[in-house]
Design a protein around this motif. Structure first.
Motif, short mmCIF file in Angstrom:
data_model
loop_
_atom_site.label_atom_id
_atom_site.label_comp_id
_atom_site.label_asym_id
_atom_site.label_seq_id
_atom_site.Cartn_x
_atom_site.Cartn_y
_atom_site.Cartn_z
N MET B 154 -0.43 -19.01 3.06
CA MET B 154 -0.05 -17.62 2.78
C MET B 154 0.65 -17.52 1.45
O MET B 154 0.41 -16.60 0.66
N LEU B 155 1.55 -18.45 1.22
CA LEU B 155 2.28 -18.44 -0.04
C LEU B 155 1.32 -18.60 -1.21
O LEU B 155 1.38 -17.87 -2.19
N PHE B 159 0.54 -16.04 -4.24
CA PHE B 159 0.63 -16.43 -5.65
C PHE B 159 -0.68 -16.13 -6.37
O PHE B 159 -0.70 -15.58 -7.46
N VAL B 160 -1.77 -16.55 -5.73
CA VAL B 160 -3.06 -16.45 -6.41
C VAL B 160 -3.51 -15.00 -6.53
O VAL B 160 -4.02 -14.59 -7.57
N ALA B 161 -3.27 -14.21 -5.47
CA ALA B 161 -3.70 -12.81 -5.53
C ALA B 161 -2.99 -12.10 -6.67
O ALA B 161 -3.53 -11.19 -7.29
N LEU B 162 -1.77 -12.53 -6.98
CA LEU B 162 -1.05 -11.87 -8.06
C LEU B 162 -1.57 -12.27 -9.43
O LEU B 162 -1.17 -11.70 -10.44
N THR B 163 -2.49 -13.24 -9.45
CA THR B 163 -3.16 -13.54 -10.72
C THR B 163 -4.09 -12.40 -11.11
O THR B 163 -4.33 -12.18 -12.30
N THR B 190 -2.38 -6.11 -5.80
CA THR B 190 -0.94 -6.34 -5.89
C THR B 190 -0.31 -6.25 -4.51
O THR B 190 0.49 -7.09 -4.12
N ILE B 191 -0.69 -5.19 -3.76
CA ILE B 191 -0.10 -5.05 -2.43
C ILE B 191 -0.50 -6.23 -1.55
O ILE B 191 0.31 -6.78 -0.80
N GLY B 192 -1.77 -6.63 -1.64
CA GLY B 192 -2.23 -7.78 -0.85
C GLY B 192 -1.43 -9.03 -1.19
O GLY B 192 -0.95 -9.73 -0.31
N GLY B 193 -1.30 -9.28 -2.49
CA GLY B 193 -0.53 -10.44 -2.92
C GLY B 193 0.91 -10.36 -2.43
O GLY B 193 1.48 -11.33 -1.92
N TRP B 194 1.46 -9.16 -2.55
CA TRP B 194 2.83 -8.94 -2.10
C TRP B 194 2.95 -9.22 -0.61
O TRP B 194 3.90 -9.87 -0.16
N LEU B 195 1.95 -8.75 0.15
CA LEU B 195 1.99 -8.95 1.60
C LEU B 195 1.95 -10.45 1.93
O LEU B 195 2.74 -10.94 2.74
N PHE B 196 1.05 -11.16 1.29
CA PHE B 196 0.95 -12.60 1.57
C PHE B 196 2.23 -13.32 1.18
O PHE B 196 2.70 -14.21 1.88
N LEU B 197 2.78 -12.90 0.05
CA LEU B 197 4.03 -13.50 -0.41
C LEU B 197 5.14 -13.27 0.61
O LEU B 197 5.88 -14.19 0.98
N THR B 198 5.22 -12.02 1.08
CA THR B 198 6.23 -11.69 2.08
C THR B 198 6.03 -12.55 3.32
O THR B 198 6.97 -13.16 3.84
N GLY B 204 7.98 -19.21 6.15
CA GLY B 204 8.79 -20.33 5.65
C GLY B 204 10.15 -20.34 6.32
O GLY B 204 10.65 -21.38 6.74
N GLY B 205 10.75 -19.16 6.43
CA GLY B 205 12.05 -19.06 7.09
C GLY B 205 11.95 -19.47 8.55
O GLY B 205 12.78 -20.22 9.07
N TRP B 206 10.90 -19.01 9.20
CA TRP B 206 10.66 -19.34 10.60
C TRP B 206 10.53 -20.85 10.77
O TRP B 206 11.11 -21.45 11.69
N TRP B 207 9.79 -21.44 9.88
CA TRP B 207 9.56 -22.88 9.92
C TRP B 207 10.88 -23.63 9.74
O TRP B 207 11.24 -24.52 10.51
N SER B 208 11.58 -23.20 8.71
CA SER B 208 12.87 -23.84 8.43
C SER B 208 13.78 -23.73 9.65
O SER B 208 14.43 -24.68 10.04
N TYR B 209 13.76 -22.56 10.28
CA TYR B 209 14.66 -22.31 11.40
C TYR B 209 14.25 -23.12 12.63
O TYR B 209 15.09 -23.66 13.34
N HIS B 210 12.95 -23.23 12.84
CA HIS B 210 12.50 -23.90 14.06
C HIS B 210 12.29 -25.38 13.90
O HIS B 210 12.37 -26.12 14.87
N VAL B 211 11.96 -25.83 12.71
CA VAL B 211 11.57 -27.22 12.55
C VAL B 211 12.58 -28.05 11.78
O VAL B 211 12.96 -29.13 12.19
#
Lengths: 189, 631, 425
Positions: B154-155, B159-163, B190-198, B204-211
């Motif tokens: 997703m990240l 990143f790539v969509a914002l290219t 831009t919105i798509g890229g923004w969505l994927f970034l979000t 990532g936060g979820w992963w960090s929190y759970h793992v």
């Protein structure tokens, strides 16, 4: 007019890139020690033979202070060399002192036996001594001059007996090293 | 095996051949990526990458995700996405913007050539290994999580969509055709890229929190900052572009935002892959740091030099009808977002600057970032509440009074209630109050709009709401996004300010208490798993006298790693999470465990808010109706 | 991160209290102390983790630091004193937020300055734009155009032929009306703005219509004229040169920075290792060797190894392998040197390569066993390797040595089923 703007772009951009490039010269993990040239933090350590040793008792001698653990591969790598070096300097005004930290006593004793280590070794329970010396990676070695001042610090495995010899000499004369030494091989736990 | 790259590299840069070359790149990179996946799935250890990132015991799921488990594969995935997105964007726009096309392709090919160059020369994924090992080293244990399938791709997708908007902006700058046409067409990208970034960041936060098991979801680590940074100018752009759409002004600003966004994605990759800053995230870094720095220099200096040279053509005659207007709030929102971006960049690279200038090594970490950015985020929250209630173009004092009276009064009531309940610190109080304010203004505004709609069309409440949504997708989708963000703010505020924690060493049968929870330690268990051995500590959880079940935090011992990997466990509820970390244990027989217990209130609202946010974004971009002039 | 004061009383029910009277041992005062400890710890950076605070990290050192802070607090030290203690040991590095003194002040001041400057700039720009906006007065529009605007505003969908600019004006008017109905615009403002924007829209529409007429005329003309020339960009050539030159410059610049800068300033050895130091430090460069030198090289290498000169031994064996990559002895000894240098991970593939040539080569088997033994969790593999070695024809003395190694390994294997209380990260 355009050139002025271009100059602004490059004036802001180039330093930014330069700072980032500067990062390549640094090792972000390294924690430079503020202790070199300062009096060695005093401590009392329980030796493996059960006796207690205080750093203050060693005043007047050059102290080679090595922090290690049995699970740390670079400590294993340098162990034989340290012992050999100790044999060389034995009898002079030099004391080798190993401080074992974050270890199990049995494993530590096994380590001492495996490498036939004869110099003094003690256990730093709770790592209080290590924290006092700002230890962050293993092994770490401090050289303390007869006045009880830290003259040199080496982080990571020591490369050879020559360094030890040279740094002991410097410590004997109370000469400070400008920067700390780095063996690239070290473990951070 | 390097042939696909070499073949794909020298893409012709002109229109006729350009399309074919892009298609060729797409085909060849796809073949390469599939080949690597195939090698991973069939455990072909003659490839170094496969040997390093999977083993015979690695389950299929992690073999496939092994594609992005390390640098080389990640870059290949990136390049794959890049050529796919670029192809899609060019194909979509083939009929329009003919004059931009050659340059568009040139920019895409340039970016793609950079990644291909890195893949071919600096970090080749198809490096051979001889002698062929019998078994691979296996996946990095920290990556062994279901989230491996969501967070990294997703990240990258973000990143790539914002290219895409970047390529359009560059093409427009180079050709000098700076009318707003391309901005509208790249909005979805831009919105798509923004969505994927979000999403990437939330996962990532979820992963960090759970793992990762340290009890938090955001550590202000350089790598986390790197993935968060592009989000900020992208968000700013999504707001300020609305001013450009209405008034044709702020062109330089918007183009700059696009460039900064793209540059920050490269900056982020540079940070994670160069080893210039230390980070909790175990990333494989290689010799690519310098290349990414060079590319970053090229992008930043080249693009902004272009902007500087084109500034005369970008110049518009900005004018607005009133200082008090939606335009103003959006502009302020942009300023604050820019300030946040600046702060985070500064804090992230400040250790380097300080060491370069003074020679003293220092750290800039979570406490700094929290203290400096929280006021800025609170300001954003305030603007988020004010914005929707102020009309585009002009608002008068009388309207302000009418629109803000009730939300403001109710917010004050909320603030007083919170203070009575014990929220006395300034920033959490402000954050929570303003969250309430944002909610209230949105409700107020929607209610008014429904009333207006009913007056116009005589519809019922629900029908009015539906037609509002249909007619004004962007606006109400945006509201839902804001709602999601408010929910996330609740979660973040709660967990940052009202967490409790306690560490204790317990023997079997002893208890630990924290908050309203009591935990009884019931002993250690050892078990063998396919890839590792683990020791679990069982804790029976009681809430007052009521039993809630057993939680078993664990330490995992992987054969090839020296220190164990912790597996935290948690009990989630809407109100609070109970989070347990096993920090250590003594020999199984004496059976003592050291455990860290945390109670983290409201964390779940972060994830719920994330879900709402996705919903809102989809509401914005979903093609409910094909507007006549957009088709 | 501030952790809330756990001022909450122990509200345990009687049942729980009866079951576990131990609970009451942890007094409120102790909890208060823990909270204060965490406050201090969360501002300190854990030296052995990459970027976590001492409060968050579960590494052993961080746990010990927490215990130390707790003791110091108990002894009546203030948080400030404790922080100062850690700074005196680890330097400024250990503080997670830099002190606002000297150069560190910048990082605190700059964001504020930036935000203030940005807001000031925005306010200034807004005022200028607003003034300019109020000065603007469009020419009065014709009634016919105005009527068209009205029609379009109330129409359900916009005709596709409208240009983006025209559509924008119409959408703007619709929005205005909506905002007014939703109560966001006062009647007076609405009246003024509407008049203004309707006039603007009418002007835009009229201009667009005129443009369309002109375009149609042009198209007709062109259709009459000879086949239209390819719509080549009518740019003078020198401009392109400028672009090309700029592009070349930028590419060269980027490449130069990317390649040269990091290399010029790099001091770290790639993959940093003890042997890296040895290589650079080794004296007596060995000149290009010939196949006939092999025995001498191997002999010299072995002697260098015995003399503990690992760096020289490493170089010699590498040279030997350059001459003949399949030289099994050199390969095995290279592995042994690496192993002696503390690199079991790098030694292992060397042994494997040697064994792939000659599966029963004793030195390689011995070394592989040692390397495996040094790798955590591979003890059982080490045992298997040494067992294979015992099956070979080796001297009695060596046999005894391998047996003792095996015994040691088996012992450890047994012990390994009980891992030590080590903490992660």
């Amino acid at each position: 007019m355009n050139w002025k703007r271009l100059a602004i772009v490059f004036g802001l951009g180039v330093p930014l890139i330069a700072v980032l490039a500067y990062g390549f010269t640094r090792d972000p993990r390294e924690i430079p020690s503020p202790l070199i040239g300062r009096p060695a933090p005093p401590f009392t350590v329980q030796l493996f033979d059960g006796k207690e040793l205080s750093l203050a008792d060693l005043r007047g001698k050059v102290v080679f202070l090595n922090f290690w653990a049995s699970w740390c591969p670079p400590c294993r790598a340098e162990a034989r060399m340290l012992e050999a070096s100790w044999k060389d300097h034995q009898g002079q005004d030099v004391v080798f002192l190993g401080i074992n930290m974050q270890d199990r006593e049995a494993a530590a004793r096994e380590f001492l036996r495996e490498f036939g280590i004869t110099y003094l070794n003690g256990i730093d329970a709770g790592s209080r001594i290590a924290i006092g010396y700002g230890v962050w990676g293993l092994p770490e070695t401090f050289f303390i001059d007869p006045d009880g001042r830290i003259t040199y610090k080496h982080i990571g495995g020591l490369d050879g007996p020559e360094v030890i010899h040279a740094k002991l000499d410097e410590a004997r004369q109370g000469r400070l090293s400008g920067r700390e030494g780095k063996g690239d091989y070290r473990s951070v736990q | 095996m390097a042939v696909p790259w070499l073949a794909g590299r020298g893409g012709p840069r002109r229109l006729a051949l350009g399309g074919a070359s892009m298609l060729g790149q797409l085909v060849l990179v796809t073949v390469a990526a599939l080949a690597l996946i195939w090698a991973l799935v069939t455990a072909d250890f003659s490839l170094q990458y496969v040997a390093n990132n999977s083993s015979l015991r690695t389950p299929l799921y992690y073999r496939v995700t092994g594609l992005w488990a390390a640098l080389e594969g990640s870059l290949l995935l990136w390049e794959w996405m890049l050529v796919a997105f670029a192809g899609l964007a060019v194909w979509q726009q083939r009929a329009r913007h003919r004059e931009l096309m050659p340059w568009l392709m040139a920019v895409f090919s340039g970016v793609s050539a950079f990644f291909l160059g890195v893949l071919a020369f600096a970090s080749p994924p198809f490096e051979r290994l001889w002698p062929v090992p019998l078994d691979g080293r296996g996946l990095n244990p920290l990556l062994e999580d279901v989230d491996m399938f969501t967070h990294p791709p997703m990240l990258y997708a973000g990143f790539v969509a914002l290219t895409v908007p970047y390529a359009f902006a560059m093409a427009a700058l180079i050709t000098g055709r700076l009318d707003e046409g391309w901005i509208a067409t790249t909005r979805r990208w831009t919105i798509g890229g923004w969505l994927f970034l979000t999403l990437g960041n939330i996962f990532g936060g979820w992963w960090s929190y759970h793992v990762l098991g340290w009890g938090g979801f955001w550590a202000w680590d350089p790598v986390e900052n790197a993935s968060f940074l592009p989000w900020l100018p992208a968000t700013a752009f999504l707001h300020s572009v609305q001013i450009q759409e209405r008034r044709g002004m702020l062109k330089v600003w918007n183009v700059s935002l696009i460039i900064v966004t793209f540059a920050l994605t490269i900056f982020g990759t540079f940070l994670t892959r160069s080893g210039v800053l230390s980070s909790v995230h175990a990333f494989s870094s290689g010799p690519v740091g310098g290349l990414f720095l060079g590319f970053l220099a090229l992008v930043l200096l080249g693009s902004f030099a272009l902007v500087a040279l084109r500034a005369d053509r970008l110049r518009s005659q900005p004018e607005i009808d009133s200082m008090v207007s939606r335009e103003s709030t959006f502009l302020l929102n942009n300023v604050v977002l820019a300030a946040v971006t600046f702060t985070i960049v500064l804090g992230t690279i400040f250790p380097l600057v300080a060491e370069a200038v003074t020679g003293v090594k220092l750290s800039v970490g979570a406490p700094y970032f929290s203290r400096v950015t929280v006021p800025l985020f609170v300001a954003l929250l305030f603007l988020m509440g004010v914005g929707p209630l102020i009309a585009w173009r002009k608002a008068s004092a009388d309207n302000l009074r009418r629109n803000f009276l009730w939300p403001a009064v109710l917010s004050v009531v909320v603030a007083v209630a919170l203070a009575v309940l014990g929220v006395r610190d300034l920033w959490p109080l402000l954050a929570l109050t303003l969250s309430a304010f944002v909610l209230l203004t949105m409700i107020h505004d929607t209610a008014r709009a429904v009333a207006a709609r009913r007056a116009i069309a005589g519809e019922g409440v629900l029908a009015a709401l539906g037609s509002l949504l249909r007619r004004n997708q962007r606006r109400y989708g945006g509201f839902v996004v804001h709602l999601g963000i408010v929910l996330m703010v609740l979660g973040i505020t709660g967990s940052m300010n009202f967490s409790q924690e306690h560490s204790a060493t317990v023997a079997s049968g002893e208890t630990v208490g924290l908050g309203r929870f009591t935990l009884r330690f019931e002993g250690l268990r050892r078990m063998q798993r396919p890839t590792h051995e683990r020791v679990e500590a069982d804790f029976r959880v009681f809430n007052d006298a009521q039993e809630l079940g057993v939680l078993s935090p664990a330490l995992k011992f992987f054969p090839a790693r020296q220190s164990p990997v912790g597996r935290a466990v948690l009990r989630m509820s809407l109100k609070e999470d109970l989070y347990l970390i096993l920090s250590g244990f003594s020999e199984i027989k004496s059976g003592q465990a050291t455990v860290k217990v945390m109670v983290r209130p409201m964390v779940n609202w972060v994830w719920i808010g994330g879900g709402v946010l996705v919903l809102g974004t989809l509401l914005v971009i979903w093609p409910f109706r094909r507007a006549a002039r957009e088709a | 991160m501030t952790t809330a004061r756990s001022s909450r009383r122990w509200a345990l029910s009687a049942v729980v209290a009866l079951l576990w009277p131990l609970l009451l041992g942890a007094t409120t005062a102790e909890r208060e102390l823990e909270v204060r400890m965490l406050e201090v710890a969360s501002g300190l950076r854990c030296p052995v983790c990459q970027n976590l605070s001492v409060a968050e990290s579960s590494s052993e050192l961080a746990q010990e630091m927490r215990a130390l802070i707790l003791d110091e607090l108990r002894a009546g030290k203030s948080p400030e004193e404790i922080r100062a203690y850690f700074v005196s040991k680890y330097g400024q590095w250990i503080l997670l937020s830099p002190t606002a003194r000297g150069f560190g002040l910048l990082v605190w001041v700059l964001p504020g300055l930036g935000a203030v400057a940005g807001l000031g700039g925005a306010a200034f720009a807004l005022r200028r734009w607003a003034r300019r906006g109020s000065r603007f007065a469009p020419a009065p529009a014709g009634a016919e155009d105005l009527a068209r605007v009205h029609d379009l505003v109330v129409a359900d969908a916009l005709p596709a032929r409208l240009s983006a600019e025209e559509a924008r004006e119409i959408e703007g008017l619709r929005e205005l009306e909506f905002d007014h109905r939703a109560g966001k615009l006062s009647d007076q403002d609405y009246g003024e703005l509407r008049a203004l924007y309707e006039a603007k829209a009418a002007a835009t529409l009229a201009a667009a219509a005129a443009e369309r007429v002109r375009a149609a005329a042009r198209a007709a003309e062109e259709a009459e004229a000879a086949p239209a020339p390819a719509p080549a960009p009518a740019r003078p050539a020198p401009r392109r040169w400028r672009w090309a030159a700029a592009a070349v410059f930028l590419v060269v610049f980027g490449a130069a920075i990317g390649f040269l800068l990091p290399q010029a300033v790099r001091v770290r050895e790639e993959g940093g290792s003890i042997t890296g130091g040895m290589l650079t430090g080794s004296e007596a460069p060995v000149s290009a060797a010939q196949p006939r030198d092999l025995p001498a090289l191997l002999d010299q290498g072995r002697r260098a190894m015995e003399a503990q000169d690992l760096g020289r031994a490493l170089t010699l064996f590498r040279v030997a392998l350059e001459v003949d990559p399949d030289q099994v002895t050199a390969r095995a000894y290279l592995g042994l040197v690496l192993l002696r240098g503390g690199h079991p991970d790098r030694a292992l593939p060397e042994f494997d390569r040697a064994l792939s040539r000659e599966p029963s080569f004793p030195q390689a088997l011995w070394g592989k066993g040692l390397a495996l033994y040094e790798t955590p969790g591979k003890t059982s593999e080490a045992i298997r390797t040494w067992e294979a070695l015992l099956a070979q024809d080796i001297s009695g003395k060596d046999r005894d040595h391998v047996r003792s190694l095996l015994a040691q390994a088996r012992q450890r294997l047994e012990r390994e089923t009980k891992p030590a209380p080590v903490a992660p990260r």
